[in-house]
Each structure stands twice: as structure tokens, then as C-alpha cells.
Design an enzyme around this catalytic site. Structure first.
Site, PDB file in Angstrom:
ATOM      1  CB  SER A 153      14.494 -39.788  -7.322  1.00 20.11           C
ATOM      2  OG  SER A 153      14.808 -40.697  -8.343  1.00 20.11           O
ATOM      3  NE  ARG A 222      15.955 -36.094 -18.794  1.00 18.30           N
ATOM      4  CZ  ARG A 222      16.040 -35.875 -17.497  1.00 18.30           C
ATOM      5  NH1 ARG A 222      16.700 -36.728 -16.732  1.00 18.30           N
ATOM      6  NH2 ARG A 222      15.497 -34.809 -16.943  1.00 18.30           N
ATOM      7  CG  ASP A 321       7.526 -43.847  -8.618  1.00 17.20           C
ATOM      8  OD1 ASP A 321       7.957 -44.306  -9.685  1.00 17.20           O
ATOM      9  OD2 ASP A 321       8.241 -43.215  -7.810  1.00 17.20           O
ATOM     10  CG  HIS A 351      10.136 -41.375 -10.192  1.00 17.58           C
ATOM     11  ND1 HIS A 351      10.271 -41.917  -8.933  1.00 17.58           N
ATOM     12  CD2 HIS A 351      11.329 -40.754 -10.467  1.00 17.58           C
ATOM     13  CE1 HIS A 351      11.476 -41.640  -8.456  1.00 17.58           C
ATOM     14  NE2 HIS A 351      12.132 -40.931  -9.362  1.00 17.58           N
TER      15      HIS A 351
END
Length: 371
Positions: A153, A222, A321, A351
Site C-alpha cells: 500500500s 477511518r 483489491d 486491499h
């Protein structure tokens, strides 16, 4: 410049230490007059300093990749440790908290020269700035060339910047679950997250230290992020339309009285968990650094930019993903010098498979890359 070591003068595996690297001129024009980097190490640097491996953390990751002398589990235990593909009995492993973070490196919550937290005054940092700062730390550690730099990532984007910015210092580079640049859609997701924080009533333009923190905004950011980290298949299979017992989301006399679905409760949990361990300004600073990710910036075409690197590359993606699509990894691999395969992690989770299922790549990394 000298390294300031915390806790003990004897290196310990998996224990945070701190290095002062001096002032840092930033790519976007800002300047940090005195930068501290927090880092952890595992293993022993050999006599010719040829066995050093740099592991780059993702957006809200810490330096704690694996246990070492600590009892706390690390976030890449399947990949790093004694006998693991990145074998800490063989390699000297280093992980550094990115500039702008909140795990010990200089960031928005750190004291500025006037003694007050940087807050709203903290400058824009990029992933290239991160690599520049880490290069200073590598100099202090006596590491002139990394045997390998690995990351997933945002960590993969940081690894890629290392390989292109300092080609003579990176022998191998593993880029996992990231492309050559952040796309418009990825920037859009990121903007929604940073805006959630900035619109919190307690944000105070970033100068909230000493008062209530913008916890609601950070938790919302988040939630938005976590939706992109997981797949629709994962959500449907794990939660479906089930209610969070004993709540009833489809029975309420007023909108404000309804209960939650299980998936809502799960997102609430993820948001509240991050609030307990992360700073909202650091979330903005590092998210904007990821938004800036573009290995081609001021370097030419993708092929020209990647042609600056001399490392042997390992590229991987998660098949499910929906944040960083496998097609971006294939585009990156196709533009690299030579023939570079794209290894696929098969995981319905999305992901986050780069974290939870990294063990699938263990044999490829051990036998074809880390040799």
C-alpha cells in the site's frame, strides 16, 4: 548529527529508538528545522553492511513489523522474523516511522521551535521527503545500499520512491498493492477522509492540542477508508443484512432511534479503535503525502521515470483489491525495465489482503527475490 538512542545504548530487536537527522528541506517548499525519526531494528548488520532490509509501513502503520524482543505482535509477522521470508537471523531489518507520523517521528503533534505543537503550521510532506529523511538515517546507521526495500500500500509507494530516487542504494524493491501514482478516484476517497476530520467541531484548524481532540472526524475518516480496504464480497459474506443484536435497524418510531446493522457496528469499532492510537493531524499529513504519490512527477513518462531505477523488482497485487486495482500493478510492471511478473494474492478480503495474506507470497519472495 548523532543518533539519540532511547531506553538503552545496546540495540534491541523490535524496540523503538530515535535518531536526529537535522533540518529537512521539503519538496513542496516547506522546511523542518530539526527532524527526529523513530525506528526499530531486528537482527544484526553484518561486517560489510550488505544485509540491510528496509520495511515501509502503510498509512496508519507503525514501525513494529514483527515481535523481536517485544511481546507485542507486529503487523507483518508472516513476512518478517526468525525463519520467515525476510529472515531476521539473516537480515538486518529496519522500519522507520514516516515524517508526519505520530509514532515517534516528527509530525504535527511534535514541538515546533517555539515549543508549541506544530499543529496547523506543519508543512506538506511527500513520499520523496520520506525517502530523503530515511536516507539520512541510513547514512547514520552506516547502510550505503539496501539489500531490499519492501512495502505494501503506501509502504509500496515509499519503496518505489526509494528505488527511483536513490537507484544506487536499492538492490531489490518489492512494491505490493500500489500503482505508480494515486489515481483521481483514490485522491477523491482520501479527500473525503481529510474533510471529515477538518469539519469536526473540535478540529480548530488543526490547533486542537490542549483541548478536545477531533475524535468524531477521525473515526469517520477511518470508516470511509476501511470501506475501501475491504471488498463487497467480504462485507456480504461476513455481515450481510444482519442486525447488531439486540438492536433493530428496521424498527424505529423516529430515524434517530433506529439500531445498527452489523456492518455499521463493525465500522464504528474500526473508527473508535484508530482514535485510541492515532493523531488526526498525522492522518491528514500522511494521507496528503499519499495523495501526492506520483513516481513520474518532474521525471518524464512512466517508462522514463522507472528507467532511473536499477533495482530488481517484485510486484504484487491482491486480486479482490478495489482501492488499488491489480491493473495498476500490471501497468507498473509493464513499464519497468526487463520482464517483471505481477504476483497475485488470492483473497476475498480486498486491499487488506496485503497484510493478512502476505504469507501466500512467502516462497516467491524467499526463493526468487531475497536471494
Amino acid at each position: 548529527m548523532t543518533i539519540t538512542v532511547s531506553r538503552t545504548a545496546v540495540p534491541e530487536n523490535g524496540v523503538v529508538r530515535f535518531a536526529s537527522i537535522g533540518g529537512l528541506q521539503l519538496e513542496a517548499g516547506g522546511f523542518l528545522p530539526e527532524v527526529t525519526l523513530a525506528y526499530e531494528t531486528w537482527g544484526t548488520l553484518n561486517a560489510d553492511r550488505s544485509n540491510a532490509v528496509l520495511i515501509e509501513h502503510a498509512l496508519t502503520g507503525s514501525t513494529h513489523v514483527t515481535r523481536g524482543d517485544s511481546d507485542e505482535p507486529g503487523w507483518w509477522e508472516q513476512l518478517v522474523g526468525p525463519g520467515a521470508p525476510v529472515d531476521t537471523d539473516k537480515f538486518f531489518v529496519v522500519s522507520v516511522n514516516m515524517v508526519g507520523g505520530c509514532y515517534g517521528s516528527t509530525g504535527p503533534s511534535s514541538p515546533a521551535p517555539d515549543g508549541k505543537p506544530w499543529g496547523s503550521r506543519f508543512p506538506l510532506v511527500t513520499l520523496r521527503d520520506s525517502a530523503a529523511a530515511e536516507a539520512r538515517l541510513a547514512d547514520q546507521l552506516g547502510i550505503h545500499s539496501w539489500f531490499a526495500v519492501l512495502g505494501g500500500s503506501m509502504g509500496g509507494a515509499r519503496a518505489l520512491e526509494w528505488a527511483v530516487t536513490y537507484p544506487e542504494r536499492v538492490q531489490r524493491c518489492a512494491v505490493i498493492s500500489i500503482g505508480a501514482a494515486s489515481t483521481a478516484e483514490q485522491i477523491a476517497f482520501a479527500q473525503a477522509q481529510t474533510l471529515a476530520i477538518r469539519q469536526d467541531a473540535n478540529f480548530n484548524d488543526g490547533d486542537y492540542y490542549g483541548g478536545p481532540f477531533p475524535e468524531g472526524g477521525l473515526a469517520l475518516a477511518r470508516r470511509i477508508a476501511h470501506i475501501t480496504y475491504r471488498s463487497a464480497q467480504e462485507f456480504d459474506g461476513r455481515f450481510g443484512r444482519s442486525a447488531q443484536a439486540p438492536e433493530t435497524p428496521f424498527q424505529a418510531a423516529a430515524l434517530g432511534d433506529r439500531g445498527r446493522y452489523q456492518v455499521e457496528s463493525y465500522l464504528d469499532h474500526q473508527g473508535n479503535k484508530l482514535v485510541r492510537r492515532f493523531d488526526a493531524n498525522s492522518y491528514i499529513a500522511i494521507t496528503e503525502a499519499l495523495m501526492s504519490h506520483d513516481v513520474c512527477r518532474n521525471r518524464g513518462s512512466l517508462r522514463e521515470s522507472l528507467g532511473l531505477a536499477s533495482a530488481r523488482f517484485f510486484v504484487a497485487a491482491v486480486d479482490s483489491d478495489r482501492l488499488y486495482f491489480p491493473s495498476q500493478s500490471r501497468e507498473l510492471a509493464a513499464a519497468l525495465p526487463g520482464e517483471v511478473d505481477v504476483h497475485l494474492i488470492e483473497a476475498p478480503i480486498g486491499h487488506d489482503g496485503f497484510l493478512t495474506e502476505i504469507g501466500q507470497l512467502g516462497s516467491q519472495l524467499r526463493n526468487a527475490f531475497l536471494v
